[in-house]
Design an enzyme around this catalytic site. Structure first.
Site, PDB file in Angstrom:
ATOM      1  N   ASP A  49      50.033   8.757  -1.034  1.00 33.35           N
ATOM      2  CA  ASP A  49      51.248   8.049  -1.401  1.00 33.35           C
ATOM      3  C   ASP A  49      52.362   8.041  -1.803  1.00 33.35           C
ATOM      4  O   ASP A  49      52.952   8.271  -1.589  1.00 33.35           O
ATOM      5  CB  ASP A  49      50.400   6.445  -1.522  1.00 33.35           C
ATOM      6  CG  ASP A  49      50.286   6.207   0.284  1.00 33.35           C
ATOM      7  OD1 ASP A  49      49.776   7.055   0.263  1.00 33.35           O
ATOM      8  OD2 ASP A  49      50.234   4.779  -0.006  1.00 33.35           O
ATOM      9  N   ASN A  92      50.666   8.482   5.460  1.00 34.25           N
ATOM     10  CA  ASN A  92      51.191   6.976   5.879  1.00 34.25           C
ATOM     11  C   ASN A  92      51.060   5.660   4.720  1.00 34.25           C
ATOM     12  O   ASN A  92      50.649   5.446   4.491  1.00 34.25           O
ATOM     13  CB  ASN A  92      49.175   6.900   6.420  1.00 34.25           C
ATOM     14  CG  ASN A  92      49.276   6.023   7.152  1.00 34.25           C
ATOM     15  OD1 ASN A  92      49.549   4.666   8.233  1.00 34.25           O
ATOM     16  ND2 ASN A  92      47.829   5.764   7.764  1.00 34.25           N
ATOM     17  N   SER A 169      54.916  -7.805   7.999  1.00 34.28           N
ATOM     18  CA  SER A 169      54.896  -7.297   6.330  1.00 34.28           C
ATOM     19  C   SER A 169      55.353  -7.815   5.527  1.00 34.28           C
ATOM     20  O   SER A 169      56.838  -7.699   6.019  1.00 34.28           O
ATOM     21  CB  SER A 169      54.537  -5.661   6.841  1.00 34.28           C
ATOM     22  OG  SER A 169      54.638  -4.983   5.844  1.00 34.28           O
ATOM     23  N   SER A 197      51.789 -12.265   1.816  1.00 31.61           N
ATOM     24  CA  SER A 197      51.034 -11.718   0.770  1.00 31.61           C
ATOM     25  C   SER A 197      52.950 -11.604   0.048  1.00 31.61           C
ATOM     26  O   SER A 197      53.832 -11.307  -0.738  1.00 31.61           O
ATOM     27  CB  SER A 197      51.608  -9.898   1.182  1.00 31.61           C
ATOM     28  OG  SER A 197      51.011  -9.577   2.585  1.00 31.61           O
ATOM     29  N   ASP A 318      45.226  -7.003   0.563  1.00 28.52           N
ATOM     30  CA  ASP A 318      43.663  -5.593  -0.124  1.00 28.52           C
ATOM     31  C   ASP A 318      42.597  -5.817  -0.474  1.00 28.52           C
ATOM     32  O   ASP A 318      41.624  -5.949  -0.202  1.00 28.52           O
ATOM     33  CB  ASP A 318      45.256  -4.700  -0.953  1.00 28.52           C
ATOM     34  CG  ASP A 318      46.227  -4.166  -0.082  1.00 28.52           C
ATOM     35  OD1 ASP A 318      46.191  -3.617   1.270  1.00 28.52           O
ATOM     36  OD2 ASP A 318      46.648  -3.547  -0.557  1.00 28.52           O
ATOM     37  N   GLU A 346      46.212   0.893   7.535  1.00 28.59           N
ATOM     38  CA  GLU A 346      45.942   1.728   7.524  1.00 28.59           C
ATOM     39  C   GLU A 346      44.963   2.152   8.809  1.00 28.59           C
ATOM     40  O   GLU A 346      45.046   3.156   9.396  1.00 28.59           O
ATOM     41  CB  GLU A 346      45.187   2.317   6.293  1.00 28.59           C
ATOM     42  CG  GLU A 346      45.827   2.774   5.577  1.00 28.59           C
ATOM     43  CD  GLU A 346      46.864   1.609   4.613  1.00 28.59           C
ATOM     44  OE1 GLU A 346      46.163   0.313   4.887  1.00 28.59           O
ATOM     45  OE2 GLU A 346      47.028   2.241   3.376  1.00 28.59           O
ATOM     46  N   HIS A 392      41.360   4.195   3.033  1.00 29.55           N
ATOM     47  CA  HIS A 392      41.050   4.388   1.818  1.00 29.55           C
ATOM     48  C   HIS A 392      40.128   3.350   1.405  1.00 29.55           C
ATOM     49  O   HIS A 392      39.357   3.505   0.429  1.00 29.55           O
ATOM     50  CB  HIS A 392      42.824   4.549   0.134  1.00 29.55           C
ATOM     51  CG  HIS A 392      43.320   3.742   0.745  1.00 29.55           C
ATOM     52  ND1 HIS A 392      44.119   3.018  -0.452  1.00 29.55           N
ATOM     53  CD2 HIS A 392      44.429   3.151   1.967  1.00 29.55           C
ATOM     54  CE1 HIS A 392      45.156   2.119  -0.265  1.00 29.55           C
ATOM     55  NE2 HIS A 392      44.721   2.050   1.174  1.00 29.55           N
ATOM     56  N   ARG A 393      41.112   1.614   1.259  1.00 27.79           N
ATOM     57  CA  ARG A 393      40.029   1.268   1.200  1.00 27.79           C
ATOM     58  C   ARG A 393      38.977   0.627   1.770  1.00 27.79           C
ATOM     59  O   ARG A 393      38.307  -0.070   1.058  1.00 27.79           O
ATOM     60  CB  ARG A 393      41.328  -0.281   1.678  1.00 27.79           C
ATOM     61  CG  ARG A 393      42.134   0.152   0.801  1.00 27.79           C
ATOM     62  CD  ARG A 393      43.061  -1.824   0.056  1.00 27.79           C
ATOM     63  NE  ARG A 393      44.298  -1.238  -0.672  1.00 27.79           N
ATOM     64  CZ  ARG A 393      44.363  -0.885  -1.993  1.00 27.79           C
ATOM     65  NH1 ARG A 393      43.105  -0.486  -2.677  1.00 27.79           N
ATOM     66  NH2 ARG A 393      45.875  -0.797  -2.642  1.00 27.79           N
ATOM     67  N   LYS A 417      44.387   8.654  -0.974  1.00 31.39           N
ATOM     68  CA  LYS A 417      46.020   8.276  -1.099  1.00 31.39           C
ATOM     69  C   LYS A 417      46.353   7.373  -1.903  1.00 31.39           C
ATOM     70  O   LYS A 417      47.591   7.249  -2.632  1.00 31.39           O
ATOM     71  CB  LYS A 417      45.860   7.129   0.867  1.00 31.39           C
ATOM     72  CG  LYS A 417      46.953   6.097   1.115  1.00 31.39           C
ATOM     73  CD  LYS A 417      46.397   5.906   2.536  1.00 31.39           C
ATOM     74  CE  LYS A 417      47.893   5.070   3.405  1.00 31.39           C
ATOM     75  NZ  LYS A 417      49.055   4.291   2.337  1.00 31.39           N
TER      76      LYS A 417
END
Ligand code: DC
Length: 652
Positions: A49, A92, A169, A197, A318, A346, A392-393, A417
């Protein structure tokens, strides 16, 4: 790498120095590019990223140079990018895509922004709508509301009030706020809908302030970007450790670090700008023993175990994913609410998490904006291969399930990422269940020795030869030729077998004796030479690697299946004595064989097992040699148990 197999883990310990925060790294890069003067950014995250952001800034004519000490020197362009045209690929990286869209829409050049296919499925319409209110000229190149985008020079109408939706977002608001100083005019941003968030917006404001621009906040939903403000380099800027990345290690501590020896992360703590440090509080609610200092945090397992909680996760979207997997180790249900944003990350993280946790045996309720997880009703998690959805998460979260079961993680490389060496660091912080690998030729006595060693230690036992025998047996039953590699591999992958205290059941039928016939031994040796059969049986064997430990016997335990075994033994005996042992076994079972035939057959099998191209039978350099020609079973068992104790592989 296609997959990574993790054994079941016993515990976690140690200190993990966190990689730099992704959110801070990408914001700092953009702000450094927008200001006057050079900024030295220290501890910048080195990942996909941030690489996309650096590439984009360079394409825009901003000099970004890595110094010998690892720091980055970014030469700001004072709000005017040298490249007036550019075609940018942002992978991404949501943080890069959203913030650059806003900055470039107000920058007066002609730019195209694109990403990977998934980026083109992630909404951006709310940000475009807000920028259009300022006069920006933005085209959707494919689907309205989604990237890719074309930005063109336009007569801007800054000032007044701009409305932006905050419920899809928070990056839309963050991107807009960071770009507004480029207009030089006071502008008020009003957020419509619930602002999700929120801590990420706080982070944006804090970083803008570090670069000299103060946004005034009125109530929760109004933000005033000042007139005639421009970014000023702070000179040196140090990136904090990533608080979201910290969550995996803190959870590992909460699940697997004994009280008194917590797992500690360094680089983010009480003084952090990142909202995800609040994850530590969520773990504490689950009962974990959590401590926090200015820039560190630690966690360990509570003596009475973790308990499920209900939590509104809006502020930690996250890190909340990590709670979903931690829930597998808590008593009762864990309910995560207000997580609708997961669906546009993602991957659709609600659906993905539900699917993978169910695969492991958890009971999962999936809602539009919530997830409720309960561990399996009775006992252990199921060994399974889990998918990671190029997210990734997902990969990092799922690694925690290894405290409950061996598992296979598909496409582990997707952690690049934000955390390229995650699995190396994870491996250093955890202790797997011990494994003892005992290899040797046929009839060497390794089966009997291995089973007894396992029993003495209270460990699991894997008779890997049985899997090749079962494959040959199932093939014969199904009329599949022992040379038909594709069909055999499919059979091996689908074997419905249960190992139950010495008894082996295939499709419910006891086949323990049937698979030991000489004809099946010959077939097993043939099917075992086929690479695809071996591949199909690999995870099935590793799935035995459970707590408290495993003894595995076969031909390639030490070389292929468990190359990191804590103890490797190569157990053999002379061909004559092995033939004699086999002869006795077979005669006892009332089978008619002759010694010369047996010696001949055994030599052929040895030759085939040792000469085949894949996983041949060979003593590994780090294996202990044990010749049992003149030794009874008990003596061999005692010899192995001594080695186990010497190496501290068994407690007690
Ligand atoms: O150990 P055993 O005799 O039950 O093994 C049967 C066959 O399977 C033998 O010919 C070798 C093969 N085998 C193998 O290739 N790899 C293993 N790990 C175990 C057995």
């Amino acid at each position: 790498m296609d997959f990574l197999d993790l054994p079941q883990l016993l515990s976690a310990a140690g200190v993990v120095v966190l990689p730099g925060s992704k959110s801070i790294s990408n914001r700092a890069l953009l702000l450094a590019a927008l200001c006057d003067g050079v900024t030295e950014i220290r501890r910048l995250l080195d990942s996909d990223d941030t690489a996309r952001m650096l590439e984009a800034l360079r394409d825009l004519g901003v000099a970004c140079v890595r110094a010998a000490d690892g720091g980055w020197r970014v030469s700001g362009c004072g709000g005017r990018f040298p490249a007036r045209r550019a075609d940018l690929f942002l992978g991404n990286a949501g943080t890069a895509f959203r913030s650059l869209t806003a900055a470039l829409a107000l920058a007066g050049g002609e730019y195209v922004l694109r990403g990977v296919p998934r980026m083109h499925e992630r909404p951006i319409g709310d940000l475009v709508d807000a920028l259009r209110q300022l006069g920006a000229d933005i085209d959707y190149l494919e689907k309205p509301g989604f990237p890719p985008l074309r930005l063109k020079p336009a007569a801007l109408r800054p000032g007044g009030v701009v409305r932006v939706r905050g419920d899809v977002s928070s990056q839309f608001l963050s991107g807009l706020l960071m770009a507004l100083p480029l207009t030089g005019v006071e502008t008020t941003v009003e957020v419509t809908g619930e602002l999700i968030s929120r801590p990420y917006v706080d982070l944006t404001l804090a970083l803008m302030a570090r670069f000299g621009v103060r946004v005034e906040r009125r109530g929760g939903q109004s933000f005033i970007a000042p007139a005639a403000a421009s970014y000023v380099s702070p000179g040196v800027f140090a990136v904090e450790g990533d608080a979201s990345s910290a969550s995996y290690f803190l959870a590992a501590g909460a699940i697997g670090a004994p009280a008194g020896a917590p797992l500690r992360v360094e680089g983010a703590g009480r003084d952090s700008l990142q909202g995800d440090v609040r994850f530590a509080g969520a773990l504490a609610q689950m009962g974990a023993i959590v401590e926090m200092g200015g820039d560190w945090m630690s966690a360990s397992r509570p003596p009475r175990g973790l308990r499920g909680i209900t939590l509104d996760c809006n502020a930690i979207p996250d890190a909340a994913m990590t709670l979903a997997v931690t829930a597998l180790f808590a008593e009762g249900e864990t309910r995560l609410t207000n997580i609708a944003s997961w669906r546009v990350k993602e991957t659709d993280r609600i659906a993905a998490m539900a699917r993978e946790l169910r695969r492991l045996g958890a009971k999962v309720e999936e809602g539009r904006d919530h997830l409720a997880i309960a561990p399996p009703a009775h006992g252990a998690l199921r060994a399974a291969a889990v998918d990671t959805y190029d997210d990734h998460r997902m990969a990092m979260c799922l690694s925690l399930a290894a405290f409950g079961t061996p598992l296979r993680i598909n496409d582990p490389g997707c952690t690049a990422k934000t955390f390229p060496d995650y699995f190396e660091r994870f491996a250093r912080a955890v202790t797997p269940a011990p494994v003892i690998a005992i290899d040797g030729p046929t009839a060497s006595g390794k089966g009997a020795v291995s089973a007894r060693v396992a029993r003495a230690l209270g460990f699991h036992y894997l008779d890997s030869g049985a899997l090749y025998r079962l494959t040959a047996f199932a093939a014969r039953e199904a009329g599949v030729d022992w040379a038909d590699e594709a069909a055999l591999a499919a059979l091996a992958a689908g074997l419905d077998v249960v190992f139950d205290d010495g008894c082996i059941r295939l499709g419910g039928k006891d086949v323990s004796e049937a698979i030991r016939q000489e004809s099946i031994s010959a077939g097993a040796s043939r099917v075992a030479a086929l690479p695809r059969v071996r591949e199909a049986l690999l995870f099935r064997q590793r799935a035995f690697h459970r707590a408290p430990g495993l003894v595995g016997d076969g031909r390639d335990m030490a070389s292929v299946v468990f190359p990191r075994a804590g103890l490797k033994v190569f157990l053999t005996a002379s061909a004559e004595i092995r033939a004699e042992r086999r002869y006795k076994q077979l005669i006892d079972k009332g089978m008619s064989v002759t010694m010369p035939d047996l010696v001949q057959e055994l030599r052929e099998r040895d030759a085939r097992d040792a000469a085949r191209a894949v996983a041949p039978l060979q003593q590994q350099p780090d294996a202990v040699f044990l010749d049992t020609t003149a030794m009874g079973i008990e003596e061999a068992v005692a010899f192995v148990l001594d080695l186990v104790r010497d190496r501290g592989l068994a407690s007690g």
